[in-house]
Design a protein around this motif. Sequence first.
Motif, PDB file in Angstrom:
ATOM      1  N   THR A 156     107.975 -17.604  41.347  1.00  0.00           N
ATOM      2  CA  THR A 156     107.595 -16.861  42.267  1.00  0.00           C
ATOM      3  C   THR A 156     105.841 -16.535  42.435  1.00  0.00           C
ATOM      4  O   THR A 156     105.111 -16.402  43.431  1.00  0.00           O
ATOM      5  N   ARG A 157     105.531 -16.704  41.235  1.00  0.00           N
ATOM      6  CA  ARG A 157     103.798 -16.839  40.805  1.00  0.00           C
ATOM      7  C   ARG A 157     103.276 -17.953  41.442  1.00  0.00           C
ATOM      8  O   ARG A 157     102.199 -17.605  42.224  1.00  0.00           O
ATOM      9  N   ALA A 158     103.817 -19.159  41.291  1.00  0.00           N
ATOM     10  CA  ALA A 158     103.299 -20.303  41.834  1.00  0.00           C
ATOM     11  C   ALA A 158     103.339 -20.086  43.348  1.00  0.00           C
ATOM     12  O   ALA A 158     102.358 -20.533  44.167  1.00  0.00           O
ATOM     13  N   CYS A 159     104.410 -19.490  43.887  1.00  0.00           N
ATOM     14  CA  CYS A 159     104.482 -19.262  45.407  1.00  0.00           C
ATOM     15  C   CYS A 159     103.251 -18.482  45.964  1.00  0.00           C
ATOM     16  O   CYS A 159     102.481 -18.653  46.992  1.00  0.00           O
ATOM     17  N   LEU A 165      95.769 -18.998  48.410  1.00  0.00           N
ATOM     18  CA  LEU A 165      95.117 -20.092  48.661  1.00  0.00           C
ATOM     19  C   LEU A 165      94.988 -20.189  50.082  1.00  0.00           C
ATOM     20  O   LEU A 165      93.717 -20.374  50.859  1.00  0.00           O
ATOM     21  N   MET A 166      95.992 -20.157  50.771  1.00  0.00           N
ATOM     22  CA  MET A 166      95.862 -20.413  52.246  1.00  0.00           C
ATOM     23  C   MET A 166      95.073 -19.311  52.879  1.00  0.00           C
ATOM     24  O   MET A 166      94.408 -19.708  54.113  1.00  0.00           O
ATOM     25  N   CYS A 167      95.408 -18.331  52.472  1.00  0.00           N
ATOM     26  CA  CYS A 167      94.524 -16.943  52.924  1.00  0.00           C
ATOM     27  C   CYS A 167      93.206 -17.228  52.786  1.00  0.00           C
ATOM     28  O   CYS A 167      92.270 -16.765  53.914  1.00  0.00           O
ATOM     29  N   LEU A 201     105.942 -24.422  50.949  1.00  0.00           N
ATOM     30  CA  LEU A 201     104.443 -23.962  50.728  1.00  0.00           C
ATOM     31  C   LEU A 201     103.621 -24.802  50.458  1.00  0.00           C
ATOM     32  O   LEU A 201     102.395 -24.892  51.017  1.00  0.00           O
ATOM     33  N   PHE A 202     103.887 -25.768  49.540  1.00  0.00           N
ATOM     34  CA  PHE A 202     103.148 -26.991  48.817  1.00  0.00           C
ATOM     35  C   PHE A 202     102.773 -27.654  50.135  1.00  0.00           C
ATOM     36  O   PHE A 202     101.312 -27.919  50.246  1.00  0.00           O
ATOM     37  N   TYR A 203     103.557 -28.218  50.964  1.00  0.00           N
ATOM     38  CA  TYR A 203     103.033 -29.061  52.034  1.00  0.00           C
ATOM     39  C   TYR A 203     102.518 -28.306  53.317  1.00  0.00           C
ATOM     40  O   TYR A 203     101.615 -28.950  53.897  1.00  0.00           O
ATOM     41  N   GLU A 204     102.871 -27.107  53.418  1.00  0.00           N
ATOM     42  CA  GLU A 204     102.211 -26.063  54.382  1.00  0.00           C
ATOM     43  C   GLU A 204     100.762 -25.788  54.084  1.00  0.00           C
ATOM     44  O   GLU A 204      99.996 -25.978  54.740  1.00  0.00           O
ATOM     45  N   GLU A 211      93.089 -28.475  48.891  1.00  0.00           N
ATOM     46  CA  GLU A 211      93.008 -29.615  48.261  1.00  0.00           C
ATOM     47  C   GLU A 211      93.838 -29.555  47.099  1.00  0.00           C
ATOM     48  O   GLU A 211      93.967 -28.840  46.323  1.00  0.00           O
ATOM     49  N   ILE A 212      94.432 -30.596  47.040  1.00  0.00           N
ATOM     50  CA  ILE A 212      95.185 -30.866  45.809  1.00  0.00           C
ATOM     51  C   ILE A 212      94.969 -32.035  44.996  1.00  0.00           C
ATOM     52  O   ILE A 212      94.516 -33.079  45.713  1.00  0.00           O
TER      53      ILE A 212
END
Length: 242
Positions: A156-159, A165-167, A201-204, A211-212
């Motif tokens: 849940t934390r990673a999500c 980060l997206m915000c 969420l990773f791909y979103e 940046e990954i």
Amino acid sequence: MKKLLDIQIDEIGTFLERPNRFISHIRLDSGEEIIAHVHDTGRLTELLIPGSKVMIRRAKMDGKRKTQWDLIASITEDDQCVLINASFQRRIADKILNDESISPFGKCEKVKAEVKYGKSRLDYLIEKDNKNIWLESKGVSLSRNRRATFPASPSTRACKHLQELMCIKENGERAGVILLIFRESDIFEPMWEVDKKFSKLFYEAMDKGIEIYPIQIVLNKKGELFYSDKKILIEENKGDTK
């Protein structure tokens, strides 16, 4: 490769069992059985296999400490030393981000750790060219057929971090994730079968410009830990095909 750290290694023993997530039972070459603290709440079942070799160090004892040893790394069948002690992850990330010759962001004015954003804290705030870059760091110990993958259990934390980060990105600032890959790999992919929400969420996040940066980390039996400039690719989004 560039050396980042020297980690104290006192013994290489044989892993016996992990009765709970905090401790492991290990047999030394002398035949003595000891208990070592496990500083990683992940399952690690692919690395902590009864009979496998592990690297350990003597702990600095204080009034609260119950175990005299720390588990540092697992040695795989193909003789790779895989760091599984999460207490080193911040030091590794610090070394990389503060060294312009290896940092994915090059030369920066400031690198601040544990910075508050809204009601949360993110691992880093980097200042480069008078602009902010918000950053999270994740340790990746699982790799199957040279395909590094994360998370090893639902997170849940990673999500939440990806959503934050997206915000940030939507508000006009740069945001990213560095993935510290502790086992030799060629490709990184999220683990769909373990955490479908994180994987989506990773791909979103990537699609929205997060940046990954997968970074290969190499550890040897002397405890020397290195940054490798090997490029690790990111698997294209194929959706939940597992």
